[in-house]
Scaffold this motif. Structure first.
Motif, PDB file in Angstrom:
ATOM      1  N   TYR A 100       0.818  -1.207   0.000  1.00 40.29           N
ATOM      2  CA  TYR A 100       0.000   0.000   0.000  1.00 40.29           C
ATOM      3  C   TYR A 100       0.856   1.264   0.000  1.00 40.29           C
ATOM      4  O   TYR A 100       0.551   2.250  -0.656  1.00 40.29           O
ATOM      5  CB  TYR A 100      -0.934  -0.012   1.214  1.00 40.29           C
ATOM      6  N   GLN A 118      -1.635  -4.581   2.031  1.00 38.83           N
ATOM      7  CA  GLN A 118      -3.066  -4.882   2.005  1.00 38.83           C
ATOM      8  C   GLN A 118      -3.261  -6.335   1.616  1.00 38.83           C
ATOM      9  O   GLN A 118      -2.749  -6.779   0.586  1.00 38.83           O
ATOM     10  CB  GLN A 118      -3.788  -4.022   0.968  1.00 38.83           C
ATOM     11  N   GLN A 120      -5.286  -8.981  -0.086  1.00 34.68           N
ATOM     12  CA  GLN A 120      -6.225  -8.847  -1.198  1.00 34.68           C
ATOM     13  C   GLN A 120      -7.532  -9.607  -1.005  1.00 34.68           C
ATOM     14  O   GLN A 120      -8.538  -9.272  -1.627  1.00 34.68           O
ATOM     15  CB  GLN A 120      -5.544  -9.288  -2.500  1.00 34.68           C
ATOM     16  N   ILE A 123      -9.653  -7.317   1.922  1.00 37.90           N
ATOM     17  CA  ILE A 123     -10.241  -6.038   1.507  1.00 37.90           C
ATOM     18  C   ILE A 123     -11.522  -6.223   0.698  1.00 37.90           C
ATOM     19  O   ILE A 123     -12.237  -5.255   0.439  1.00 37.90           O
ATOM     20  CB  ILE A 123      -9.241  -5.172   0.712  1.00 37.90           C
ATOM     21  N   TYR A 128     -13.362  -5.126   6.389  1.00 38.57           N
ATOM     22  CA  TYR A 128     -11.907  -5.021   6.286  1.00 38.57           C
ATOM     23  C   TYR A 128     -11.449  -4.243   5.046  1.00 38.57           C
ATOM     24  O   TYR A 128     -10.281  -4.295   4.684  1.00 38.57           O
ATOM     25  CB  TYR A 128     -11.279  -6.422   6.246  1.00 38.57           C
ATOM     26  N   LYS A 129     -12.343  -3.482   4.439  1.00 39.09           N
ATOM     27  CA  LYS A 129     -11.980  -2.787   3.199  1.00 39.09           C
ATOM     28  C   LYS A 129     -10.905  -1.728   3.430  1.00 39.09           C
ATOM     29  O   LYS A 129     -10.184  -1.357   2.492  1.00 39.09           O
ATOM     30  CB  LYS A 129     -13.221  -2.169   2.558  1.00 39.09           C
ATOM     31  N   ASN A 130     -10.792  -1.216   4.650  1.00 39.79           N
ATOM     32  CA  ASN A 130      -9.768  -0.213   4.970  1.00 39.79           C
ATOM     33  C   ASN A 130      -8.593  -0.799   5.757  1.00 39.79           C
ATOM     34  O   ASN A 130      -7.754  -0.064   6.275  1.00 39.79           O
ATOM     35  CB  ASN A 130     -10.382   0.936   5.776  1.00 39.79           C
ATOM     36  N   TYR A 131      -8.538  -2.109   5.822  1.00 41.05           N
ATOM     37  CA  TYR A 131      -7.535  -2.792   6.653  1.00 41.05           C
ATOM     38  C   TYR A 131      -6.136  -2.728   6.030  1.00 41.05           C
ATOM     39  O   TYR A 131      -5.947  -2.972   4.837  1.00 41.05           O
ATOM     40  CB  TYR A 131      -7.956  -4.250   6.845  1.00 41.05           C
ATOM     41  N   GLU A 155      -5.622   1.080   9.796  1.00 35.08           N
ATOM     42  CA  GLU A 155      -6.643   1.397   8.803  1.00 35.08           C
ATOM     43  C   GLU A 155      -6.144   2.526   7.912  1.00 35.08           C
ATOM     44  O   GLU A 155      -5.273   3.306   8.311  1.00 35.08           O
ATOM     45  CB  GLU A 155      -7.954   1.806   9.484  1.00 35.08           C
TER      46      GLU A 155
END
Length: 204
Positions: A100, A118, A120, A123, A128-131, A155
């Motif tokens: 990232y 990130q 894959q 996310i 967990y999309k901002n993990y 995050e």
């Protein structure tokens, strides 16, 4: 008039100190909550990475003393044209990650950099999309902390600064049970300093 000015300065100073103490106390409480939640997870039969034998006798993880100087505000530089790659693990499993960005900060007078990744698969999940994920090693590994390094979860921040709190550094599950498959920290995340914060080596 001079006395009034001095009084106002003193009152402002006292108020400022009081506000700083409240912020500091809130921070300490947040780290204690993090530690308590970890301990609850390890005691929970359905969540614990421990073997059943170790879980039954488990009382608490061993932590370094909470140190707010290890809450780092790092400069974040996003990775351009990042490619998806397979991250090596302690088994033949190869989870997919993307770099990232990198965080730059100073500890003990040294400028340090950590790469941030990130997962894959994660996310794709709404929760967990901002993990973001930092696996790292430092000079405490194999002595005070687990030899295979430790992890930090984060995050995606709003700006170009990211908070890395080493007081929330935790061990991979492999530190407790060999049945798990854990990402191996890349060499670029080897810190040439001792990070005396977060979870220590597990003693069963």
């Amino acid at each position: 008039m001079k006395k009034l000015s001095i009084l106002l300065i003193l009152l402002f100073s006292i108020s400022s100190c009081s506000q700083k103490k409240v912020i500091f106390d809130d921070y300490i409480a947040s780290i204690k909550d993090f530690q308590n939640n970890l301990n609850l997870e390890f005691k929970n039969k359905n969540e614990s990475p421990l073997t059943e034998e170790d879980r039954i006798k488990f009382k608490s993880l061993d932590f370094f003393p909470i140190d707010s100087t290890y809450q780092i505000h790092a400069k974040l530089e996003l990775e351009k044209d990042a490619k998806i790659f397979s991250m090596p693990t302690t088994t033949d499993r190869l989870p997919l990650y993307k770099k990232y960005g990198k965080a730059t900060f100073i500890i003990d007078g040294k400028e340090l950099t950590l790469s941030i990744y990130q997962n894959q698969d994660l996310i794709q999940q709404p929760n967990y999309k901002n993990y973001l994920f930092i696996p790292f090693t430092d000079l405490t590994n194999g002595k005070e902390t687990y030899g295979g390094g430790r992890y930090i979860d984060l995050e995606i921040p709003l700006g170009d600064t990211i908070v890395i709190d080493f007081n929330k550094a935790y061990n991979p599950y492999c530190a407790y049970n060999s049945k798990y498959s854990c990402p191996i920290p890349p060499k670029e995340n080897n810190l040439n300093v001792s990070i005396k914060a977060g979870v220590k080596k597990y003693k069963n």
